[in-house]
Design a protein around this motif. Structure first.
Motif, short mmCIF file in Angstrom:
data_model
loop_
_atom_site.label_atom_id
_atom_site.label_comp_id
_atom_site.label_asym_id
_atom_site.label_seq_id
_atom_site.Cartn_x
_atom_site.Cartn_y
_atom_site.Cartn_z
N THR B 586 0.86 -1.11 0.04
CA THR B 586 0.00 -0.06 -0.02
C THR B 586 0.69 1.12 0.06
OG1 THR B 586 -2.00 -1.16 1.27
CG2 THR B 586 -1.92 1.25 1.18
N GLN B 587 0.65 2.16 -0.84
CA GLN B 587 1.41 3.43 -0.95
C GLN B 587 1.22 4.20 -0.02
OE1 GLN B 587 0.03 3.74 -5.24
NE2 GLN B 587 -0.21 5.90 -4.74
N ASN B 588 1.78 5.22 0.40
CA ASN B 588 1.68 6.17 1.37
C ASN B 588 0.54 7.37 1.07
OD1 ASN B 588 3.77 5.64 3.53
ND2 ASN B 588 4.90 5.87 1.32
N ASN B 589 0.47 8.00 -0.01
CA ASN B 589 -0.10 9.00 -0.33
C ASN B 589 -1.12 8.68 -1.73
OD1 ASN B 589 1.47 10.55 1.38
ND2 ASN B 589 1.83 12.16 -0.04
N ALA B 590 -2.17 9.44 -1.38
CA ALA B 590 -3.40 9.25 -2.43
C ALA B 590 -2.82 10.19 -3.57
CB ALA B 590 -4.56 9.78 -2.11
N ARG B 591 -2.78 9.26 -4.84
CA ARG B 591 -2.34 10.16 -6.19
C ARG B 591 -3.31 9.73 -7.03
NH1 ARG B 591 2.95 11.40 -4.68
NH2 ARG B 591 3.89 10.22 -3.04
N THR B 592 -4.29 10.52 -7.31
CA THR B 592 -5.43 10.31 -8.15
C THR B 592 -5.17 10.90 -9.50
OG1 THR B 592 -6.81 12.21 -7.47
CG2 THR B 592 -6.91 10.05 -6.29
N TYR B 593 -5.02 12.21 -9.71
CA TYR B 593 -5.10 12.75 -11.13
C TYR B 593 -3.62 13.34 -11.26
CZ TYR B 593 -6.81 14.71 -15.24
OH TYR B 593 -7.23 15.41 -16.55
N HIS B 594 -3.04 13.12 -12.63
CA HIS B 594 -1.96 13.48 -12.83
C HIS B 594 -0.82 12.57 -11.91
CE1 HIS B 594 -4.01 17.08 -14.27
NE2 HIS B 594 -3.66 16.66 -15.63
N ASN B 595 -0.85 11.43 -11.63
CA ASN B 595 0.15 10.96 -11.01
C ASN B 595 1.08 10.16 -11.90
OD1 ASN B 595 -0.72 7.70 -11.65
ND2 ASN B 595 -2.79 8.75 -11.03
N THR B 596 2.22 9.79 -11.55
CA THR B 596 3.28 8.98 -12.20
C THR B 596 3.90 7.92 -11.56
OG1 THR B 596 4.84 10.81 -11.75
CG2 THR B 596 3.72 11.21 -13.82
N ALA B 597 4.68 7.32 -12.36
CA ALA B 597 5.46 6.17 -11.63
C ALA B 597 6.32 5.53 -12.95
CB ALA B 597 4.54 4.93 -11.28
N ILE B 598 7.30 5.47 -12.44
CA ILE B 598 8.64 5.11 -13.70
C ILE B 598 9.49 4.02 -12.99
CG2 ILE B 598 8.34 7.00 -15.06
CD1 ILE B 598 11.06 8.01 -13.83
N LEU B 599 9.96 3.28 -13.85
CA LEU B 599 11.02 1.99 -13.42
C LEU B 599 12.32 2.80 -13.41
CD1 LEU B 599 11.84 -0.92 -13.03
CD2 LEU B 599 12.35 -0.96 -15.41
N LEU B 600 13.15 2.65 -12.30
CA LEU B 600 14.35 3.05 -12.01
C LEU B 600 15.62 2.26 -12.41
CD1 LEU B 600 13.65 4.68 -8.48
CD2 LEU B 600 13.88 5.74 -10.89
N PRO B 601 16.55 2.61 -12.74
CA PRO B 601 17.75 1.63 -13.09
C PRO B 601 18.09 0.66 -12.41
CG PRO B 601 18.41 3.93 -13.55
CD PRO B 601 17.19 4.06 -12.61
N ASP B 602 17.80 0.81 -10.89
CA ASP B 602 17.76 -0.55 -10.16
C ASP B 602 16.69 -1.43 -9.71
OD1 ASP B 602 16.27 0.95 -8.36
OD2 ASP B 602 17.79 1.66 -6.90
N GLY B 603 15.80 -1.38 -10.42
CA GLY B 603 14.67 -2.14 -10.60
C GLY B 603 13.76 -1.72 -9.69
#
Lengths: 320, 757
Positions: B586-603
């Motif tokens: 479960t993530q800490n913060n609510a991120r409803t609109y204009h959220n982002t998530a990307i893979l980092l070089p360490d996985g």
């Protein structure tokens, strides 16, 4: 005021305001259950595309593909728009030009306030098309007959007319107002043909504000779709799709209609490859509810295909 | 209410600074600064904060992974000089309005927020592992009563940031210029009384915002941003105060960010203004752009009236060598939703996945029926090919039979008796033909085809994630003849309804397949197990293992009714073997609109963003006490998710070449050569609004192993690996699952940088 009380109060106020605004809208001009509809044009309009679009207000879009000169007249019978082969011109000495340019009327300069002012024609477009917000289509102030309200079914009533001249001959763009009960379910179309209409030829309806038809031709024959005037419109080959750029249907509804080239005066066929593959989807305005649905409240429609040389009817019905 | 919502949805999306960042970030302002707030931006200035460890332990980490606490930029920069117009100039205060958390914004003397920290509404992973991000809806904090009437002035150019996360520390650095530097855009006012806000000397100007641009990485590592927003009021007034109806005009601007200089510059303008376009890298490194709208509220094109009432249908190509845009012509036109989900196929064609964003006024677009059709654009012929109705034909597998039967039973009680046998019977006869459903159609009453299309959630899908699953080489030929796309969550298109279509986030998930034989393409679809929760605006991230994570989003469409949805906090993972989803940490913060998530070089995965629209398009109201989305502020924080493999025995990748070209063979060094199962190149992310059209994982065929070395071969087709920057991972198979190494950077060469006029 505590944080929670403030939040609750804020929420309450917001929703009350929202509801009030909704009520206001429902009884304002924008909430009127009236739309405008274009009726069939006289033959003199051949080669001219006239459409109604509802954006900020009803708007007439006219594209002159012919060699004719078309003039749109104001309430006093004076021309304020001219569609000529050389482009579109406006008479800047008419109030109508300023009143139709946008939904919010522009300020009419002093020299255009005199109905007898000498004309000041200026080219407003090098293209053959222009759109204007004609106040004669406005629905605000249109009175709905009591019997129409009581019956509470979709029906046409009243007429509007925009006088015009084609090569100096008087004519008009005419239509009607249409009442649609509030909350009425949107019309939906159904295809009455089977999915497979011939060996290796499949068709399906694609729903939308204007429905589409999608055809998958896996046969080795050419399937030709006939347009609104029964003219060749699309040609779906086993390895590509052509459009007849001279087709009225393409020029009004084609997927890249705006790029249609100018035509010679009698030109009726101008095929051009418009897509790869053996499938194609096109907007099909014939599925829209007509001005006069039959007694059952349904709008039957039909599209004709030629599979090879063999005509095949694709029937459907649109109802609420 | 629908009219009101339509008007609101048409106008836009806004919100205010705030959120619920944990206060655990170890704040350390730079030396020589007086404090964290109100500093004047200085090129290259930086600030830093510590990143705490992951919040899970033992078996929990191995089962569901874990998130770090949130961390955020400690400094708030003062973008307004003393003479400029600070924030909202309305002479009235709204006593019910709630300001965002104070440490996210600087307040003026009236208590109104005027400068806030940017969050990551858009984020790019650069070749050097830094991240370039910029905010969304900058300035919404200034709205006093309604962002619709005040947005023309309150909304301002977005701030950009360079973020690096190394050695447990996050460092934010200011690029130059801070807002990307678009020139003031020309506006064609349709109504008299435009209230523009284009004073070039005003640091809060808002005519060249990066908001709603799309971003892509060029072959040389620069970031290209196209489009963006010019905010103004139309109609509106500017004196005695600025108010009206907000309009958002799409920019035709294109600009690049150069990581080596930390600077933005303008490049050639596009031919069309575009708000919400999508960019795709072509095999040559050229850029293809499609869709967008010129004016969000009023998609009216006075010079081309026949085009009005729909999005920009013209597509354009950016010539990497010449730096210019060209119109792709009539056959290159296509009506598409906003931010259409586009991907480059292995044959070099651009694939439209039948999904995107949709909230134009007046029923989206008159030709939106066409959005239901997946298709592909050929840069060679300049024409599109229709591939099929999104979701059909459906190849029925076990998951599909279950989902279809359940859905049809639920929605068509009168048909329940015969359905199970009919559907099951189709499995053995699921030929890839348009008539596959004919037996089923005959067994249903009413409008059977429509029932089936609804049951499989076919047709256009809004606000969904669209992930291209790993491209796998044919074991015999080494060619890449198939591409698969995971379409999960979102809202139904509701194409027969007016804007914005469906409202509730759905759990439906499917995989679409395009089988490729040269220029010939066959499209089909299959259902997977559903998401654990219906999810609007969920952000998918493809891991090096081929699994897909889903983060953030909401239970319902936060553009249709902002502030009315419940945030989705539980992440999920998709297992490509069982084709099912299951809940994760479960993530800490609510991120409803204009959220982002990307893979980092360490996985790991960087999760950020959240720039919601003010509740009901009005002003900041905190309804989080009811469990609803926190729409009283934007969230500048980040948190990092560690998948379970981060806690396993990971293979090591010691060395690899810095660059490689198409068809080339190369060796990589690893002490775990014997247990390496797969070598994968992962394109570095360039993400906004759920769109990363260049997202791809490409599995390289292993051609040999010896001791501590593995030999691999690059694909022969550049379209499989467009030139640019990638991360090279090796992946091993363990009893606990697939485990990737940390990556090494690798640049794929081959861009055509010659200007051929």
């Amino acid at each position: 005021m505590s944080q929670s009380t403030r939040a609750a109060t804020a929420a309450l106020v917001f929703f009350v305001v929202a509801l009030a605004a909704d009520k206001a809208l429902a009884h304002s001009g924008t909430g009127l259950p009236i739309s405008t509809r274009l009726l069939t044009l006289e033959p003199a309009w051949d080669g001219v595309t006239v459409q109604l679009r509802s954006t900020l207000a009803p708007q007439i879009l006219l594209a002159n593909h012919s060699a004719k000169t078309i003039e749109i007249l104001d309430a006093a019978g004076r021309a304020f728009l001219r569609f000529a082969p050389q482009g579109v011109f406006a008479d800047f000495a008419t109030a109508a030009w300023y009143n139709t340019y946008s939904t919010a009327r522009l300020t009419v300069p002093p020299y255009a306030r005199d109905p007898a002012a000498p004309p000041r024609w200026q080219r407003i477009s090098d293209e053959n098309q222009w759109g204007w917000f004609d106040p004669r289509l406005a629905t605000t102030g249109v009175k709905i007959p009591a019997e129409v309200v009581v019956a509470d079914v979709s029906t046409g009533f009243g007429a509007w007319s925009v006088p015009a001249r084609i090569d100096d001959q008087p004519t008009a763009i005419e239509g009607e107002y249409r009442y649609s009960p509030l909350g009425q379910a949107p019309a939906s179309a159904r295809l009455l043909a089977p999915g497979q209409i011939a060996p290796q030829v499949f068709i399906a309806l694609v729903p939308g504000p204007v429905d589409g038809l999608t055809l998958d031709n896996r046969s080795d024959q050419i399937v030709t779709v006939l347009g609104l005037d029964d003219e060749p419109y699309l040609r779906i080959r086993p390895s590509g799709v052509d459009a007849n750029l001279a087709s009225r249907t393409w020029r009004e509804w084609g997927r890249s209609a705006a790029d249609a080239p100018a035509l010679h005066s009698e030109q009726t066929l101008l095929w051009q490859a418009v897509a790869g593959g053996h499938r194609y989807t096109w907007l099909e305005p014939r599925t829209r509810m007509g001005a006069a649905p039959d007694d059952t409240g349904e709008h039957p429609w039909s599209v004709t295909l030629l599979i090879g040389d063999r005509p095949v009817q694709i029937p459907g019905v649109t109802s609420r | 209410m629908r009219q009101l919502l339509t008007l609101m949805a048409v106008s836009l999306l806004l919100a205010c600074g705030g959120g619920r960042s944990a206060d655990s970030a170890d704040f350390r302002a730079d030396e020589g600064q007086d404090g964290p707030n109100g500093r004047t931006p200085t090129a290259g200035a930086s600030s830093r904060a510590a990143i705490a460890g992951v919040q899970c332990s033992g078996a929990e980490c191995l089962e569901i992974g874990g998130f770090t606490p949130t961390f955020e930029e400690p400094v708030i920069y003062d973008r307004a000089d003393s003479d400029s117009n600070l924030g909202n100039d309305l002479p009235l205060d709204n006593p019910l309005r709630q300001v965002p958390r104070n440490d996210n914004c600087v307040l003026d003397e009236d208590g109104r927020p005027v400068n806030c920290k940017p969050g990551a509404g858009t984020i790019n992973l650069l070749a050097n592992d830094d991240m370039l991000f910029f905010s969304a809806l900058e300035g919404t904090e200034s709205a006093e009563f309604s962002i619709v009437t005040e947005g023309g002035q309150a909304l301002i150019n977005e701030q950009t940031r360079l973020l690096s996360t190394r050695n447990g520390e996050a460092v934010w650095t200011l690029p130059t210029p801070l807002d990307g530097g678009a020139d003031d855009a020309e506006v064609t006012c349709l109504l008299p009384g435009c209230a523009l806000n284009t004073d070039a000397d005003d640091p809060r100007r808002n005519s060249g915002s990066l908001f709603c641009a799309d971003v892509n990485a060029l072959a040389d590592g620069r970031i290209l941003a196209v489009g963006g927003t010019n905010y103004y009021s139309e109609p509106g007034i500017s004196t005695p105060f600025n108010i009206g109806v907000v309009e958002l005009e799409g920019l035709n601007a294109a600009r690049t960010y150069n990581p080596s200089t930390n600077e933005w510059i303008q490049v050639g303008d596009m031919n069309f203004g575009r708000w919400y376009p999508t960019l795709v890298s072509l095999a040559s490194g050229d850029q293809f752009v499609a869709s967008g709208v010129t004016k969000l509220l009023k998609p009216v094109y006075p010079n081309e009236p026949l085009q009005s009432g729909r999005n920009v249908v013209q597509t354009e190509t950016y010539d990497l060598g010449c730096g210019t845009w060209s119109d792709n012509g009539g056959p290159g036109q296509r009506s598409l939703p906003l931010y259409p989900r586009l991907h480059l196929l292995p044959n070099g064609q651009v694939y439209y996945a039948g999904s995107g964003q949709a909230f134009n006024p007046f029923g989206q677009a008159y030709d939106q029926a066409l959005w239901n059709i997946v298709g592909a654009y050929s840069p060679e012929t300049g024409a599109w090919t229709d591939l099929g109705y999104a979701g059909l034909p459906l190849r029925l597998n076990e998951a599909g039979v279950g989902a279809l039967t359940q859905a049809l039973n639920a929605t068509n009680d009168q048909n329940a008796g015969a359905l199970q046998s009919v559907v099951t019977g189709l499995v053995a006869n699921a030929a890839n033909t348009g008539a596959v459903f004919d037996p089923l159609v005959e067994g249903l009453s009413g409008d059977p085809l429509n029932a089936i299309q609804n049951a499989i959630y076919g047709g256009f899908r809004g606000s969904t994630t669209s992930i291209m699953l790993p491209l796998q080489p044919d074991p015999e030929t080494g060619s890449y003849g198939e591409a698969e796309f995971l379409i999960a969550g979102g809202v139904l298109g509701g194409v027969t309804a007016s804007s914005p279509g469906g409202y509730l986030g759905i759990a439906a998930s499917r995989i679409d397949t395009v089988e490729i034989d040269g220029e010939s393409m066959q499209y089909s679809s299959r259902l997977t197990g559903p998401l654990a929760q219906g999810r609007w605006y969920g952000q998918g991230v493809l891991l090096p293992t081929g699994e897909v994570m889903m983060f953030s989003g909401a239970s319902a469409d936060e553009v249709a009714a902002p502030g009315s949805a419940f945030p989705r906090l539980v992440s999920e993972i998709f297992d490509p073997v069982s084709e099912t989803w299951r809940p994760m940490a479960t993530q800490n913060n609510a991120r409803t609109y204009h959220n982002t998530a990307i893979l980092l070089p360490d996985g790991r995965v960087m999760v950020g963003g959240h720039a919601p629209i003010d509740t009901g398009y009005a002003y900041s109201i905190d309804l989080t006490g009811l469990g609803l989305s926190p729409n009283f502020g934007r969230d500048p924080s980040f948190e990092i998710y560690s998948p379970p493999y981060m806690f396993m025995n990971r293979p090591q990748l010691s060395a690899a070449p810095a660059q490689a070209g198409i068809g080339q063979q190369f060796n990589i060094s690893t002490p775990d050569a014997g247990r390496i199962d797969e070598v994968v190149l992962v394109r570095r992310a360039t993400l906004t609004h759920l769109v990363d059209a260049d997202q791809r994982n490409v599995v390289l065929p292993i051609t040999g192993r010896s001791g501590g070395s593995i030999s691999v071969r690059m694909p022969n087709a550049q379209a499989v690996l467009p030139p640019g920057d990638y991360m090279l991972f090796v992946v091993s198979q363990s009893e606990q699952g697939r485990v990737p190494s940390r990556s090494l950077p690798l640049r794929v060469t081959g861009a055509n940088t010659v200007c051929e006029l």
